[in-house]
Design a protein around this motif. Structure first.
Motif, PDB file in Angstrom:
ATOM      1  N   ASP A 119       0.864  -1.171   0.000  1.00 61.14           N
ATOM      2  CA  ASP A 119       0.000   0.000   0.000  1.00 61.14           C
ATOM      3  C   ASP A 119       0.910   1.233   0.000  1.00 61.14           C
ATOM      4  N   LEU A 120       0.315   2.421   0.049  1.00 62.91           N
ATOM      5  CA  LEU A 120       1.129   3.635  -0.077  1.00 62.91           C
ATOM      6  C   LEU A 120       2.119   3.775   1.077  1.00 62.91           C
ATOM      7  N   SER A 173      -3.534   6.523   1.693  1.00 62.46           N
ATOM      8  CA  SER A 173      -2.904   5.325   2.260  1.00 62.46           C
ATOM      9  C   SER A 173      -3.877   4.467   3.061  1.00 62.46           C
ATOM     10  N   THR A 174      -4.979   5.059   3.514  1.00 66.10           N
ATOM     11  CA  THR A 174      -5.975   4.278   4.265  1.00 66.10           C
ATOM     12  C   THR A 174      -7.222   3.991   3.442  1.00 66.10           C
ATOM     13  N   PRO A 228      -8.849   0.511   2.993  1.00 64.78           N
ATOM     14  CA  PRO A 228      -9.130   0.865   4.390  1.00 64.78           C
ATOM     15  C   PRO A 228      -8.565  -0.174   5.346  1.00 64.78           C
ATOM     16  N   ARG A 229      -8.043   0.314   6.474  1.00 62.03           N
ATOM     17  CA  ARG A 229      -7.550  -0.573   7.525  1.00 62.03           C
ATOM     18  C   ARG A 229      -8.720  -1.232   8.241  1.00 62.03           C
ATOM     19  N   THR A 230      -8.482  -2.405   8.799  1.00 64.38           N
ATOM     20  CA  THR A 230      -9.501  -3.065   9.600  1.00 64.38           C
ATOM     21  C   THR A 230      -9.674  -2.272  10.890  1.00 64.38           C
ATOM     22  N   ALA A 249     -15.649   6.365   1.168  1.00 66.13           N
ATOM     23  CA  ALA A 249     -14.446   6.930   0.560  1.00 66.13           C
ATOM     24  C   ALA A 249     -14.850   8.106  -0.319  1.00 66.13           C
ATOM     25  N   ARG A 250     -14.035   9.161  -0.288  1.00 62.21           N
ATOM     26  CA  ARG A 250     -14.330  10.358  -1.076  1.00 62.21           C
ATOM     27  C   ARG A 250     -13.624  10.301  -2.426  1.00 62.21           C
TER      28      ARG A 250
END
Length: 199
Positions: free
Chosen positions: A89-90, A119-120, A156-158, A174-175
């Motif tokens: 991921d980022l 990143s999330t 997205p993180r858990t 998410a936007r």
């Protein structure tokens, strides 16, 4: 005392100082020495070729362009074949390139919150403008196709529920890139820069 890791700007400055004539062999030597900056070195070589060379009429532009084109196509095909598990991921990509969210955002001139949201997985990857994709890849000195795979892999993180929570946790919607940029605290000129389409 440990030696400071070389950054992309230092490498490109030395590349400019060392170059008398851009050749496929020269590009190969520098990209072998600095594989993590290979795409940036190739791009710099093309920019040098586009300049007025004055006393360097012997530069073999077509041969170098063909070589760089072949390498870029090979990198793109390799990125397309890459196992998603091999693409971080980022945050993982930033770690691999020895930088962090704050530094990466600062060098790009973008709000740190935007990088954190990417990143999330709080920004829809498909809505991220080409300018960010290009400049982000250049800043990391990596293939653009790989950087785009990193963006797609930033999910997205858990979320774990707090002990006293009465409802199940949610990540929220998410936007889009535009929504995130407009809602950021950046000055209007920076917002306009990141919202503009590249020609």
């Amino acid at each position: 005392m440990s030696k400071r890791p070389e950054d992309l700007e230092d490498v490109l400055i030395r590349f400019h100082e060392a170059v008398e004539a851009v050749t496929p062999e020269l590009i190969r030597a520098w990209t072998t020495r600095y594989p993590h900056f290979a795409d940036a070195i190739r791009a710099e070589a093309l920019e040098i070729l586009d300049l007025d060379h004055g006393g360097l009429p012997h530069v073999a532009k077509p041969a170098v362009r063909d070589y760089v084109g072949k390498v870029r196509n090979a990198a793109r095909r390799a990125a397309e074949r890459a196992d998603p598990v091999d693409v971080p991921d980022l945050r993982g990509a930033l770690d691999q390139h020895h930088t962090d969210v704050r530094t990466f955002a600062g060098t790009l001139g973008i709000a740190r919150s935007i990088i954190a949201d990417i990143s999330t997985g709080q920004i829809v990857p498909s809505t991220i403008k080409p300018r960010f994709r290009r400049l982000g890849a250049e800043r990391l000195g990596c293939a653009r196709a790989w950087f785009e795979a990193v963006l797609e892999n930033s999910q997205p993180r858990t979320i774990t529920a707090a002990f006293k929570a009465s409802d199940l946790p949610t990540t929220g919607r998410a936007r889009t890139w535009e929504e995130a940029i407009r809602a950021s605290s950046m000055p209007e000129d920076r917002k306009a820069f990141w919202l503009a389409d590249e020609a």
